[in-house]
Scaffold this motif. Structure first.
Motif, PDB file in Angstrom:
ATOM      1  N   ALA A   1       0.782   4.195  -2.790  1.00 31.59           N
ATOM      2  CA  ALA A   1       0.568   5.602  -2.416  1.00 31.59           C
ATOM      3  C   ALA A   1       1.686   6.488  -2.959  1.00 31.59           C
ATOM      4  O   ALA A   1       1.429   7.607  -3.407  1.00 31.59           O
ATOM      5  N   MET A   2       2.917   5.995  -2.932  1.00 31.71           N
ATOM      6  CA  MET A   2       4.029   6.807  -3.459  1.00 31.71           C
ATOM      7  C   MET A   2       3.869   7.001  -4.961  1.00 31.71           C
ATOM      8  O   MET A   2       4.092   8.110  -5.476  1.00 31.71           O
ATOM      9  N   ALA A   3       3.483   5.947  -5.674  1.00 29.19           N
ATOM     10  CA  ALA A   3       3.288   6.074  -7.127  1.00 29.19           C
ATOM     11  C   ALA A   3       2.136   7.027  -7.428  1.00 29.19           C
ATOM     12  O   ALA A   3       2.230   7.860  -8.344  1.00 29.19           O
ATOM     13  N   GLY A   4       1.057   6.923  -6.661  1.00 31.75           N
ATOM     14  CA  GLY A   4      -0.086   7.824  -6.858  1.00 31.75           C
ATOM     15  C   GLY A   4       0.285   9.274  -6.589  1.00 31.75           C
ATOM     16  O   GLY A   4      -0.116  10.185  -7.322  1.00 31.75           O
ATOM     17  N   HIS A   5       1.068   9.480  -5.546  1.00 31.12           N
ATOM     18  CA  HIS A   5       1.512  10.846  -5.219  1.00 31.12           C
ATOM     19  C   HIS A   5       2.429  11.396  -6.327  1.00 31.12           C
ATOM     20  O   HIS A   5       2.297  12.558  -6.721  1.00 31.12           O
ATOM     21  N   ALA A   6       3.321  10.556  -6.826  1.00 30.40           N
ATOM     22  CA  ALA A   6       4.205  10.981  -7.914  1.00 30.40           C
ATOM     23  C   ALA A   6       3.381  11.344  -9.152  1.00 30.40           C
ATOM     24  O   ALA A   6       3.670  12.345  -9.827  1.00 30.40           O
ATOM     25  N   ALA A   7       2.346  10.556  -9.427  1.00 29.48           N
ATOM     26  CA  ALA A   7       1.476  10.857 -10.581  1.00 29.48           C
ATOM     27  C   ALA A   7       0.771  12.197 -10.378  1.00 29.48           C
ATOM     28  O   ALA A   7       0.666  13.000 -11.315  1.00 29.48           O
TER      29      ALA A   7
ATOM     30  N   PRO B   1       0.816  -1.234   0.000  1.00 31.15           N
ATOM     31  CA  PRO B   1       0.000   0.000   0.000  1.00 31.15           C
ATOM     32  C   PRO B   1       0.844   1.276   0.000  1.00 31.15           C
ATOM     33  O   PRO B   1       0.390   2.317  -0.497  1.00 31.15           O
ATOM     34  N   VAL B   2       2.054   1.183   0.519  1.00 34.40           N
ATOM     35  CA  VAL B   2       2.929   2.366   0.553  1.00 34.40           C
ATOM     36  C   VAL B   2       3.507   2.625  -0.839  1.00 34.40           C
ATOM     37  O   VAL B   2       3.559   3.768  -1.304  1.00 34.40           O
ATOM     38  N   LEU B   3       3.914   1.548  -1.528  1.00 38.19           N
ATOM     39  CA  LEU B   3       4.367   1.698  -2.923  1.00 38.19           C
ATOM     40  C   LEU B   3       3.261   2.321  -3.773  1.00 38.19           C
ATOM     41  O   LEU B   3       3.509   3.225  -4.581  1.00 38.19           O
TER      42      LEU B   3
ATOM     43  N   LEU C   1       1.874  14.732  -8.746  1.00 41.06           N
ATOM     44  CA  LEU C   1       2.861  15.794  -8.973  1.00 41.06           C
ATOM     45  C   LEU C   1       3.049  16.066 -10.463  1.00 41.06           C
ATOM     46  O   LEU C   1       3.220  17.216 -10.877  1.00 41.06           O
ATOM     47  N   LEU C   2       3.023  15.013 -11.264  1.00 38.86           N
ATOM     48  CA  LEU C   2       3.190  15.195 -12.710  1.00 38.86           C
ATOM     49  C   LEU C   2       1.957  15.843 -13.339  1.00 38.86           C
ATOM     50  O   LEU C   2       2.074  16.563 -14.332  1.00 38.86           O
TER      51      LEU C   2
END
Lengths: 126, 126
Positions: free
Chosen positions: B115-121, B111-113, B123-124
């Motif tokens: 969330a990090m990918a979603g947050h990075a998306a 779930p942390v991976l 930002l883009l």
């Protein structure tokens, strides 16, 4: 006004063990699955390559003129608070046609905090 | 068989800047909101207090006989792979009535991976 071409750098601390970067590579893979057009590079503070400048150059070579740096750190320590703003200022001076932005440490982002708390709760329930 | 009394330690690297621990404290706060009965302590590898043994003792003083350690690290480096298993083995030898478990680095949890990918998306997209 033309639409900016955005790029993102996942900037990790780095470690001697090359496997250390596996979660960063996995975040990049997931991001590119969600957004196939995304321009995303990894970069490392120490021990691993590429460094931040090499990844900035790689994104510029892909036409990016707006580059965000996401520190893949749990929390902001000395590196992020003290060193990284200077590095970013140097990039801005070197490449005035590119807009650089430094995001907050990923571990302080709302969805990441929520996921970490949820994961910790799962561990306690297990 | 009696029900085990569980405790969790959020184990971070630590930094000279005391603010570094803010996200860890926030994860603890959220966890205790979700599970008011949760026994959760912070601990740090260096620069900050308490250390891991002090937090193990604090949980045992609260009656915990099953203690999980969640490394609040992006990825497993030398500290986690090499040093922490030895420390855990020492705890097991010192307190045979307590079951100790070392979880994977929080940055590698599914779930942390995500969330990090979603947050990075996000930002883009911004």
């Amino acid at each position: 006004m033309s639409v900016p071409t955005k790029g993102l750098i996942l900037f990790g601390h780095g470690a001697r063990d090359p496997d250390w970067a596996a979660p960063l590579r996995e975040v990049r893979r997931r991001l590119q699955t969600q957004m196939p057009e995304a321009r995303v590079e990894l970069a490392f503070l120490e021990f691993q390559q590429p460094d931040l400048e090499a990844s900035v150059r790689a994104l510029m070579a892909q036409g990016c003129n707006r580059i965000k740096v996401l520190p893949m750190f749990m929390a902001p320590g000395g590196h992020l608070k003290r060193d990284l703003p200077h590095i970013m200022a140097r990039f801005e001076a070197s490449w005035p046609g590119v807009r650089f932005e430094l995001a907050a440490a990923v571990g302080t982002a709302e969805p990441v905090l929520a996921a970490m708390a949820g994961h910790a709760a799962d561990l306690l329930r297990d």
